[in-house]
Design a protein around this motif. Structure first.
Motif, PDB file in Angstrom:
ATOM      1  N   TYR A 142      11.009   4.807   7.250  1.00  0.00           N
ATOM      2  CA  TYR A 142       9.973   5.650   7.188  1.00  0.00           C
ATOM      3  C   TYR A 142      10.368   7.207   7.762  1.00  0.00           C
ATOM      4  CZ  TYR A 142       7.103   2.124   5.514  1.00  0.00           C
ATOM      5  OH  TYR A 142       6.636   1.016   4.736  1.00  0.00           O
TER       6      TYR A 142
ATOM      7  N   ASP B  97       8.557   1.532  -1.621  1.00  0.00           N
ATOM      8  CA  ASP B  97       7.743   2.579  -0.667  1.00  0.00           C
ATOM      9  C   ASP B  97       8.559   3.790  -0.890  1.00  0.00           C
ATOM     10  OD1 ASP B  97       5.779   3.373   1.191  1.00  0.00           O
ATOM     11  OD2 ASP B  97       6.119   1.599   2.221  1.00  0.00           O
TER      12      ASP B  97
ATOM     13  N   TYR C 109       1.746  -9.126   3.943  1.00  0.00           N
ATOM     14  CA  TYR C 109       2.621  -8.715   4.652  1.00  0.00           C
ATOM     15  C   TYR C 109       3.592  -9.674   4.999  1.00  0.00           C
ATOM     16  CZ  TYR C 109       4.743  -5.569   8.582  1.00  0.00           C
ATOM     17  OH  TYR C 109       5.539  -5.015   9.659  1.00  0.00           O
TER      18      TYR C 109
ATOM     19  N   ASN D 298      -0.478  -5.142   7.770  1.00  0.00           N
ATOM     20  CA  ASN D 298       0.798  -4.177   7.325  1.00  0.00           C
ATOM     21  C   ASN D 298       1.533  -3.728   8.509  1.00  0.00           C
ATOM     22  OD1 ASN D 298      -0.553  -1.753   8.052  1.00  0.00           O
ATOM     23  ND2 ASN D 298      -1.397  -1.556   6.142  1.00  0.00           N
TER      24      ASN D 298
ATOM     25  N   TRP E 173       7.202  -5.634  -2.619  1.00  0.00           N
ATOM     26  CA  TRP E 173       7.108  -4.290  -2.155  1.00  0.00           C
ATOM     27  C   TRP E 173       8.252  -4.162  -0.809  1.00  0.00           C
ATOM     28  CZ3 TRP E 173       1.933  -2.576   0.742  1.00  0.00           C
ATOM     29  CH2 TRP E 173       1.983  -1.489   1.576  1.00  0.00           C
TER      30      TRP E 173
ATOM     31  N   GLN F 133       4.687  -7.969   0.854  1.00  0.00           N
ATOM     32  CA  GLN F 133       5.280  -6.705   1.509  1.00  0.00           C
ATOM     33  C   GLN F 133       6.431  -7.122   2.528  1.00  0.00           C
ATOM     34  OE1 GLN F 133       2.727  -4.558   3.620  1.00  0.00           O
ATOM     35  NE2 GLN F 133       4.307  -3.203   4.444  1.00  0.00           N
TER      36      GLN F 133
ATOM     37  N   GLU G 141      -1.209   5.415   0.416  1.00  0.00           N
ATOM     38  CA  GLU G 141      -1.909   5.098   1.708  1.00  0.00           C
ATOM     39  C   GLU G 141      -2.792   6.026   2.173  1.00  0.00           C
ATOM     40  OE1 GLU G 141      -0.470   4.195   6.334  1.00  0.00           O
ATOM     41  OE2 GLU G 141       0.450   5.880   5.075  1.00  0.00           O
TER      42      GLU G 141
ATOM     43  N   ARG H 213       4.723   2.461  -3.775  1.00  0.00           N
ATOM     44  CA  ARG H 213       3.746   2.628  -2.740  1.00  0.00           C
ATOM     45  C   ARG H 213       4.034   3.971  -2.069  1.00  0.00           C
ATOM     46  NH1 ARG H 213       3.676   3.402   3.186  1.00  0.00           N
ATOM     47  NH2 ARG H 213       1.699   2.510   3.863  1.00  0.00           N
TER      48      ARG H 213
ATOM     49  N   SER I  86      10.274  -1.752   1.631  1.00  0.00           N
ATOM     50  CA  SER I  86      10.292  -0.478   2.527  1.00  0.00           C
ATOM     51  C   SER I  86      11.239   0.478   2.074  1.00  0.00           C
ATOM     52  CB  SER I  86      10.638  -0.860   4.065  1.00  0.00           C
ATOM     53  OG  SER I  86      11.729  -1.568   4.084  1.00  0.00           O
ATOM     54  N   PRO I  87      10.894   1.749   2.352  1.00  0.00           N
ATOM     55  CA  PRO I  87      11.839   2.968   1.717  1.00  0.00           C
ATOM     56  C   PRO I  87      13.226   2.757   1.569  1.00  0.00           C
ATOM     57  CG  PRO I  87      10.045   3.764   3.170  1.00  0.00           C
ATOM     58  CD  PRO I  87      10.078   2.158   3.516  1.00  0.00           C
TER      59      PRO I  87
ATOM     60  N   ASP J 153       3.639   6.459   1.004  1.00  0.00           N
ATOM     61  CA  ASP J 153       3.356   6.661   2.544  1.00  0.00           C
ATOM     62  C   ASP J 153       2.541   8.010   2.841  1.00  0.00           C
ATOM     63  OD1 ASP J 153       3.876   5.577   5.063  1.00  0.00           O
ATOM     64  OD2 ASP J 153       4.588   7.361   5.513  1.00  0.00           O
TER      65      ASP J 153
END
Length: 533
Positions: A103, A136, A346, A313, A81, A33, A245, A219, A83-84, A221
């Motif tokens: 996020y 994500d 992570y 995470n 994975w 991640q 999640e 993934r 992040s957005p 959120d």
């Protein structure tokens, strides 16, 4: 020092990309991640200290990820994975810093230009032949610095697209799903996922995102904060594996979001809390909490083999912040790799990062110089074994069976692999022995792939694990099951050549010492409550 690794050419199919991958395919993965802003800098970029308390941009990009994929591949991971990727809040610094984490969604139909271009994401990262790509996404909300946001800045521009403002009452599930997360300084306006227009536009958006960037999995959120009935149609439009999640320690609450009426998978938060309880030092060292979790999981989840198992995470403290003992890390981490489920690491866990909560658990990885630490090498060994077992057997779908458990340890079997873990920590324990009934007959030699030691099964089928070098994890495999894997190749080769180094064998005669009266309290006993198929 952990054994050196050999890349097995027969495992190459594991690293091939599979656009639109299913749950069946994802259960064979292990995931690394990444927070894009904190993983790597491009060549020539100014290397700054990246003070995490400042909650601002540090310069990581999608292109920099692709330029450092060897670090991930060399550890044996078969998926990443990130992040957005969607556009985030643009504006004056908020009360909680900048949107470096990805996020704080704004117009999700656009990419976040802080991390690169569409070509960077499309042509470089998602088309890498090295691994699966999980992205994500944030569906529940957007971000605003006001309770009266300027809706024209979002993909959803009409008031009816959102629930009216209300603070969340976490004792009420309807409130959790319809009220706004965040606070009055950084508000997270909640999308109305019962609105037909919202449902339709979300379906179109996710289908386009997945197809345009060849994404293999999602993934999701804050999945718990969206009504469960929304997810099946959304996941169908995505056409890929979806892991939600659900930030909750209770198995029943999390399991409710897995299944044909919800999502393929969920992050295994209940297991995380059980591992913290069982292994952290200082801590309660409550191994029974782990056994209870396993029993509840078997009864509660639709499919335990696709749950996301993790120690860290971006939303919880780093493990090293919770536990000062490195062996607690190694034992708990080994569980996440070799139990049922998909292991997730992570970024920075392998570097012993020790930040507490947000933002301190979002350190820049480049300051570690990407050192291949003992934790990194252990991950590589566990991945090498796991990848080989998956490629040569039906290991990914096999259930685990508890062989023994006590206050200080647990032994379990999954397929050809027997794992023995303890929470006693790093200091040598000259009088501590773990004894359990092995699945092999007397005289069988098994290889511990962590240290490449040989263990011999004693009379009665018992195996002994001693802790004169501290509470190290032990992962035992019959040597015939390792043939062609490259795992502990010298030790396996020596065994078959008839050369058995005396200092690497756990002699069966040592069993009688384990059963001495002073040690009886430390011997693990067989467990009848949890038996896998």
């Amino acid at each position: 020092m952990l054994p050196s690794l050999v890349l097995v050419s027969s495992l190459i199919p594991l690293f091939q990309v599979a656009f639109g991958a299913t749950a069946e395919q994802w259960r064979t993965r292990s995931i690394y991640q990444i927070i894009t802003d904190r993983f790597a800098l491009e060549p020539g970029a100014v290397v700054n200290e990246c003070v995490v308390s400042e909650q601002t941009w540090c310069g990581g990009t999608w292109r920099a990820i692709t330029q450092n994929l060897d670090y991930i591949q060399d550890a044996g991971f078969t998926a990443i994975w990130i992040s957005p990727v969607s556009q985030n809040y643009h504006g004056p610094r908020s009360a909680y810093g900048d949107a470096y984490h990805g996020y704080w969604s704004a117009d999700i139909s656009k990419l976040n230009d802080k991390f690169g271009t569409a070509d960077d994401l499309k042509a470089r990262l998602s088309r890498s032949l090295l691994r699966y790509l999980m992205v994500d996404i944030v569906v529940n909300n957007v971000m605003s610095t006001s309770l009266t946001p300027a809706l024209s800045t979002y993909m959803f521009t009409k008031p009816q697209h959102y629930h009216p403002y209300c603070p969340v009452d976490y004792s009420n599930i309807t409130s959790e799903q319809q009220c706004w997360l965040g606070d009055t300084q950084v508000a997270l306006p909640d999308l109305d996922t019962e609105n037909a227009d919202v449902i339709s536009r979300y379906s179109t958006w996710i289908s386009d995102l997945v197809q345009t960037y060849s994404i293999d999995g999602l993934r999701i959120d804050a999945a718990k904060h969206v009504r469960k009935q929304f997810w099946p149609a959304f996941a169908s439009s995505a056409g890929v594996f979806c892991m939600g999640e659900v930030f909750d320690p209770v198995v029943a609450n999390v399991a409710d979001y897995q299944g044909s009426d919800a999502l393929d998978s969920v992050l295994n938060y209940p297991l995380y809390y059980a591992l913290v309880s069982a292994f952290t030092i200082p801590g309660p060292q409550n191994m029974s909490a782990l056994i209870d979790n396993l029993n509840q999981s078997r009864a509660g989840y639709t499919d335990t083999t696709v749950l996301g198992n993790f120690l860290e995470n971006q939303d919880v403290p780093r493990w090293h912040n919770l536990s000062v003992d490195p062996q607690s890390t190694y034992n708990a981490m080994t569980f996440t790799f070799l139990a049922e489920g998909i292991p997730i690491v992570y970024y920075g866990q392998e570097q012993y990062f020790s930040g507490n909560g947000d933002p301190y658990n979002r350190e820049p990885l480049w300051l570690s110089n990407y050192t291949k630490t003992t934790a990194y090498q252990l991950m590589a060994s566990l991945n090498q074994l796991r990848n080989f077992m998956i490629y040569t057997t039906d290991w990914a779908t096999q259930q685990m069976r508890i062989l023994a458990a006590s206050q200080n340890g647990i032994a379990f079997q999954k397929g050809e692999v027997v794992t023995v873990l303890t929470n006693i920590g790093a200091p040598p324990q000259n009088l501590t022995n773990t004894v359990f009934l092995s699945p092999w007959p007397r005289g069988t030699v098994a290889i511990d792939i962590v240290a490449c030691r040989q263990f011999v099964v004693a009379s009665g089928g018992f195996l002994q694990v001693e802790y004169t070098k501290g509470g190290v994890p032990v992962v035992l495999v019959h040597p015939s099951a390792l043939s062609g894997s490259g795992v502990c190749a010298d030790t396996v080769g020596a065994l078959y050549s008839g050369t058995v180094p005396s200092d690497t064998v756990a002699q069966s005669s040592a069993l009688r010492f384990a059963l001495a009266p002073s040690l009886i309290a430390l011997v693990m006993v067989a467990v009848s409550g949890f038996v896998g198929g």
